[in-house]
Scaffold this active site. Structure first.
Site, PDB file in Angstrom:
ATOM      1  N   ARG A 175       0.832  -1.215   0.000  1.00  0.00           N
ATOM      2  CA  ARG A 175       0.000   0.000   0.000  1.00  0.00           C
ATOM      3  C   ARG A 175       0.862   1.259   0.000  1.00  0.00           C
ATOM      4  O   ARG A 175       0.559   2.232  -0.683  1.00  0.00           O
ATOM      5  CB  ARG A 175      -0.951   0.005   1.197  1.00  0.00           C
ATOM      6  N   ASN A 178      -6.181  -2.530   2.954  1.00  0.00           N
ATOM      7  CA  ASN A 178      -6.205  -3.975   3.115  1.00  0.00           C
ATOM      8  C   ASN A 178      -7.642  -4.458   3.237  1.00  0.00           C
ATOM      9  O   ASN A 178      -8.459  -3.811   3.898  1.00  0.00           O
ATOM     10  CB  ASN A 178      -5.443  -4.387   4.367  1.00  0.00           C
TER      11      ASN A 178
END
Length: 85
Positions: free
Chosen positions: A12, A30
């Site tokens: 990320r 997530n």
């Protein structure tokens, strides 16, 4: 959405770095099933560049598949920056 080994490997964060470089807004987060959801807004060129980057975003990830949806042109952006959470 990115599937594979994409959680716990800085995925990320690396997506966010590329999105900021491309001046793309949105987020990477997530999911409970181990995938990462990426929502992005920006120019068509920038979005395509980000999409091309997703399979290799983190040197520690192993992306097995990227699932994308149609790019929709909107008049007013929904996001002011790119977040990773």
């Amino acid at each position: 959405m990115a599937e594979g080994k994409v959680q716990g490997v800085g995925y990320r964060y690396h997506v966010m770095l590329k999105a900021n470089e491309l001046k793309v807004c949105g987020y990477a987060k997530n999911l409970s099933n181990g995938d990462v959801e990426v929502v992005a807004e920006g120019s068509e060129v920038a979005l395509l560049q980000l999409l091309e980057h997703l399979p290799i975003a983190s040197p520690y990830s192993k992306v097995e598949r990227v699932v994308s949806q149609e790019i929709i042109v909107i008049d007013k952006p929904s996001y002011n920056d790119f977040s990773s959470y």
